[in-house]
Design a protein around this motif. Structure first.
Motif, PDB file in Angstrom:
ATOM      1  N   THR A   1      30.980  51.042  26.288  1.00 41.47           N
ATOM      2  CA  THR A   1      30.124  49.565  26.365  1.00 41.47           C
ATOM      3  C   THR A   1      31.133  48.796  27.243  1.00 41.47           C
ATOM      4  N   PRO A   2      30.038  49.157  27.982  1.00 44.81           N
ATOM      5  CA  PRO A   2      31.090  48.051  28.909  1.00 44.81           C
ATOM      6  C   PRO A   2      31.015  46.290  28.934  1.00 44.81           C
ATOM      7  N   ARG A   3      32.342  45.816  29.098  1.00 43.64           N
ATOM      8  CA  ARG A   3      32.466  44.809  28.684  1.00 43.64           C
ATOM      9  C   ARG A   3      32.715  43.776  30.342  1.00 43.64           C
ATOM     10  N   PRO A   4      32.371  42.430  29.686  1.00 53.63           N
ATOM     11  CA  PRO A   4      32.390  41.579  31.408  1.00 53.63           C
ATOM     12  C   PRO A   4      33.845  41.811  31.364  1.00 53.63           C
ATOM     13  N   ALA A   5      33.912  41.895  32.979  1.00 50.15           N
ATOM     14  CA  ALA A   5      35.516  42.533  33.378  1.00 50.15           C
ATOM     15  C   ALA A   5      35.396  40.665  33.526  1.00 50.15           C
ATOM     16  N   PRO A   6      36.997  40.723  33.429  1.00 45.16           N
ATOM     17  CA  PRO A   6      38.011  38.933  34.200  1.00 45.16           C
ATOM     18  C   PRO A   6      37.717  38.555  35.321  1.00 45.16           C
ATOM     19  N   GLU A   7      37.803  37.835  35.809  1.00 44.44           N
ATOM     20  CA  GLU A   7      37.533  37.338  36.458  1.00 44.44           C
ATOM     21  C   GLU A   7      39.170  37.444  37.850  1.00 44.44           C
ATOM     22  N   GLN A   8      39.886  37.307  39.094  1.00 45.02           N
ATOM     23  CA  GLN A   8      40.719  37.339  39.716  1.00 45.02           C
ATOM     24  C   GLN A   8      41.084  35.967  40.307  1.00 45.02           C
ATOM     25  N   PRO A   9      42.317  35.202  41.062  1.00 43.48           N
ATOM     26  CA  PRO A   9      42.430  34.077  41.305  1.00 43.48           C
ATOM     27  C   PRO A   9      41.441  33.452  43.076  1.00 43.48           C
ATOM     28  N   LEU A  10      40.865  32.698  43.303  1.00 42.51           N
ATOM     29  CA  LEU A  10      39.717  32.642  44.552  1.00 42.51           C
ATOM     30  C   LEU A  10      40.913  33.308  45.432  1.00 42.51           C
ATOM     31  N   HIS A  11      39.671  34.039  45.949  1.00 45.67           N
ATOM     32  CA  HIS A  11      39.819  34.447  47.748  1.00 45.67           C
ATOM     33  C   HIS A  11      41.197  35.174  47.275  1.00 45.67           C
ATOM     34  N   ARG A  12      41.061  36.091  45.570  1.00 48.99           N
ATOM     35  CA  ARG A  12      41.502  37.354  45.278  1.00 48.99           C
ATOM     36  C   ARG A  12      41.388  38.320  44.397  1.00 48.99           C
ATOM     37  N   ARG A  13      39.389  38.763  45.122  1.00 50.57           N
ATOM     38  CA  ARG A  13      38.889  40.198  44.734  1.00 50.57           C
ATOM     39  C   ARG A  13      39.337  41.260  45.040  1.00 50.57           C
ATOM     40  N   PRO A  14      39.561  41.690  44.399  1.00 52.16           N
ATOM     41  CA  PRO A  14      39.878  43.116  45.306  1.00 52.16           C
ATOM     42  C   PRO A  14      39.564  43.482  45.991  1.00 52.16           C
TER      43      PRO A  14
END
Ligand code: BGC
Length: 785
Positions: A764-777
């Motif tokens: 069951t997919p769950r919302p993924a946590p956010e990364q720091p601003l400007h640091r998305r993979p």
């Protein structure tokens, strides 16, 4: 996506169309050839233009003083740096009166292909000189996996559209001038002319140079021999001076005629052998190579790689880029470790001089896991290297007032090379990482001889270190204070969870090992009391936990710190280490690279599923990934926590680290740990493989993009193939006795009767946590959004 136009996507090659001078330094790294003993960067045959000329011999280094503005007790006094040894790649070309230099004239076509199955780098180009003469040049280069002292080049020039007066100079060059790059602590110290000449020789196309390093006293020999084929009258001449040995071939070519040169190069080095002995050694290696000839070397290379791919290949359907990248990664990891033979496997392999050619914990925690399940012999050799360096590690422990062995944070020859102790000496976890690699290797291979002769000693000496570094408090709880974990944005902290859990495993493994090998225990003077003390410490090991938040602490007190002000940090201020003082990073909640998150993978059974998800969600918004070692670890844990598309993005980041130069320093050498991490993200992430003691677990789950993921593993003398599709996984015993594994917690005996197919439970997919601003993979789905 930020694909550089220069590299085409292909499952078995890396192809560069055209010559892109702006990425020349990067391409020299990605096109580097090595066998773990000899390394040649992918420099152009003619030597110039270049980003960084590089020819390396594993272990060859120079020492230099480490100056401190304020000295302190126990600071390492001398540093080690890899040196650029004699360049045997150089083949200069004169076309009529003009040097073949691609910065001049007209480059009509240029292509380079790294062939992952042939183990060769081939270059084809057509060039018209400023005066209008056109030539076609084709060269193929290899560094032999089967003859570890040998590298070779087949070089061919053809006159196109008219005659050309050709002169080829095939050289051995020592003490090349190197460009200096200042301001980045991750680059290398450049030493001016590190080699002193001892011998030079040239006769009938045979060349030899012997040099010695000035301070480390290492003797290095390089020899070359040639086979020349050209139309009459082709003439040759050989000459040598201290730093240069050269064969010159002159050949007036008529239109369509070719001059062909096969160049065989051998290397040898030693800290003890005499000048005549080194000369003989390189001549002998050359004789062996010449006896099989160029085509013999090519055949041996292909057979070696056929065997490697049969036991190691990873297939990915649905993502060509990842398919190419994982094979590229496997190939380079093999190149780094295949023939290292009791030498270190540096963080950059032998592809560049970044990090001064030092080996770190990268070897044991990133490179060796891959090799354990694909090329286990290389792992035994890498760990024997650690064993050989035990005298230096014991000495360091004594200097630090500790027992057992304190392995260096960074080194070439075994002594500590880190001048910055908060992120060097204090990063004691490297000792537990070595122990982890020992335990994994023995569990995966059942190599009892290694366990007895090498394993026990490494486990005992590292356990001794932990016992003396930590202490029981008045409640009896065991603490390890003042250490640095994997996250280098925290330092000298108490009870780093990763360190403590890894040390706990180390202590228990040592206690088990001495029980199994009582004679070895006696030789190492371990008595029952000592091993009981290891068990006590392990059982009482403190693991800091914040009850209010319900998460594990990266180290005691970490979750209380002020959070880093991510909103005020500009994108160009990453990596933070180049733009902010360490003192500020250390006292805030900001994580350079997976630390607690890595612990959840390496010490997976300690954490339940709930904590894995909660911890991941807590640390994710703090983790800036200023180290290339982070993305692959985050991929593994994101996959386990059910964030498959985030895991997929991290996989992309790890996989494309060098192909897309994501950290802008691939010119200094490849990020070998991240390349190995690509395999880890696939096998441990989407394959869900965990191996603890006897238990081998798979919990496959594929991201949407993948139609299929398949990989082969060597496990306790068996070969097992795992083939995963979105709804089912199939396990096949390719070779060997039946083997018990687990599939999503259910036991399964894989035997030769038939492949075993099991359902893959739906997530069951769950919302993924956010990364720091400007640091998305830097991943595929992130780039699309
Ligand atoms: C990382 C270390 C790593 C080193 C060499 C650093 O940036 O923080 O964990 O060992 O690079 O790759």
């Amino acid at each position: 996506m930020i694909t550089h136009a220069s590299y085409a996507v292909d499952p078995w090659t890396l192809r560069e169309r055209g010559l892109h001078l702006e990425v020349l330094p990067q391409s020299e790294s990605v096109f580097a050839l090595s066998n773990g003993h000899v390394g040649w960067r992918g420099n152009l045959d003619e030597g110039e233009p270049h980003g960084l000329p590089g020819s390396y011999l594993n272990g060859v280094h120079e020492v230099h003083p480490l100056p401190y503005a304020e000295a302190g007790y126990g600071y390492p006094e001398s540093g080690q740096t890899v040196i650029n040894v004699t360049n045997g790649k150089i083949i200069r070309l004169l076309v009529d009166d003009e040097p073949f230099d691609l910065r001049y004239g007209l480059l009509r076509s240029h292509e380079r292909v790294l062939d992952l199955r042939a183990g060769t780098l081939t270059r084809t180009c057509e060039w018209t000189s400023p005066a209008g003469t056109t030539v076609r040049v084709r060269s193929t280069r290899l560094v032999s996996f089967t003859q570890r002292a040998i590298a070779a080049v087949a070089y061919e020039v053809e006159a196109v559209g008219g005659p050309a007066r050709i002169v080829v100079q095939s050289e051995l060059v020592a003490n090349e001038q190197l460009p200096v790059r200042e301001g980045d602590p991750r680059a290398a110290v450049v030493l001016d002319s590190p080699l002193e000449t001892e011998e030079h020789f040239a006769e009938d196309g045979r060349l030899r140079l012997v040099h010695r390093t000035r301070r480390s006293g290492l003797r290095i020999g390089a020899a070359a021999d040639h086979v020349v084929r050209g139309p009459e009258p082709t003439t040759t001449q050989s000459e040598a001076t201290g730093d240069l040995a050269r064969l010159t071939v002159a050949s007036p070519l008529r239109e369509g005629e070719r001059l062909c040169l096969e160049k065989f190069v051998s290397y040898g080095w030693s800290g003890t052998r005499s000048l005549p002995a080194i000369s003989d050694q390189v001549d002998a290696a050359l004789a062996a190579a010449m006896s099989v000839g160029w085509s013999g070397l090519l055949d041996e290379q292909r057979l070696y790689l056929d065997d490697f791919w049969a036991r190691s290949d990873v297939e990915v359907d649905g993502d060509e880029q990842i398919q190419q990248a994982v094979r590229f990664g496997l190939f380079h990891v093999l190149q780094a470790g295949a023939r290292a033979e009791q030498r270190a496997i540096p963080a950059k392999g032998l592809t560049g001089s970044g990090y001064d050619g030092h080996a770190f914990w990268d070897t044991e925690m990133f490179v060796l896991p891959l090799l354990t399940y694909t090329s286990p012999d290389a792992v035994a050799e890498a760990l024997r290297w650690r064993q050989n360096t035990l005298p230096a590690a014991r000495e360091r422990a004594v200097q630090l007032g500790l027992r057992g062995a304190a392995f260096p944070w960074r080194t070439i020859a075994g002594s500590e090379g880190s001048a910055y102790w908060p992120a060097g000496t204090a990063a004691f976890h490297v000792n537990a990482d070595i122990a982890d690699a020992v335990v994994r290797y023995v569990a995966a291979t059942g190599d009892e001889r290694f366990a007895r002769d090498t394993g026990v000693e490494l486990l005992v000496e590292t356990a001794r270190l932990w016992r003396s570094l930590g202490h029981h408090d008045h409640h009896g709880t065991f603490h390890i204070d003042g250490v640095t974990g994997p996250d280098e944005y925290s330092a000298v902290a108490d009870d780093n969870t990763y360190t403590n859990l890894m040390a706990r495993a180390n202590l228990l493994a040592a206690a088990d090992a001495v029980e199994r090998h009582p004679r070895r225990a006696e030789e190492l003077a371990v008595d029952e009391e000592e091993s009981a003390a290891w068990r006590d410490a392990a059982e009482a090991m403190h693991v800091p936990y914040n009850h209010e938040l319900g998460v594990h602490e990266q180290h005691a007190g970490f979750t209380r710190y002020q959070r880093w002000d991510f909103a005020a940090t500009r994108p160009d201020q990453y990596p933070l280490l180049l733009n902010f003082p360490y003192f500020d990073l250390y006292r805030k909640q900001v994580v350079k690279q997976a630390d607690l998150v890595l612990a959840m993978y390496t010490c997976s059974p300690y954490f339940d599923a709930e904590h894995k998800a909660r911890n991941f969600a807590y640390y994710e918004p703090l983790t800036v990934r200023d180290s290339s070692l982070s993305a692959c670890c985050q991929a593994v844990v994101a996959a386990e926590a059910g964030h498959l598309s985030l895991a997929y993005d991290y996989l992309h980041e790890a996989a494309l680290m060098d192909l897309q130069d994501l950290e802008h320093n691939t010119r200094d050498g490849l990020h070998i740990a991240s390349l190995a991490g690509t395999w880890m993200a696939l096998v441990a992430g989407f394959g869900g493989m965990r191996h603890h003691g006897e238990r081998i677990e798979f919990a496959p789950r594929l991201p949407e993009r993948f139609g299929r993921l398949a990989f082969t593993l060597e496990l306790r003398g068996r070969r097992v193939r795992v083939d995963i599709r979105s709804r089912e996984a199939t396990y096949t015993l390719v070779e060997g006795e039946p083997l018990e594994i687990h599939h999503h917690g259910q036991p399964l005996t894989v035997d030769a009767d038939k492949p075993h197919t099991r359902d893959v439970p739906r997530l069951t997919p769950r919302p993924a946590p956010e990364q720091p601003l400007h640091r998305r993979p830097n991943g595929a789905t992130a780039a699309q959004n």
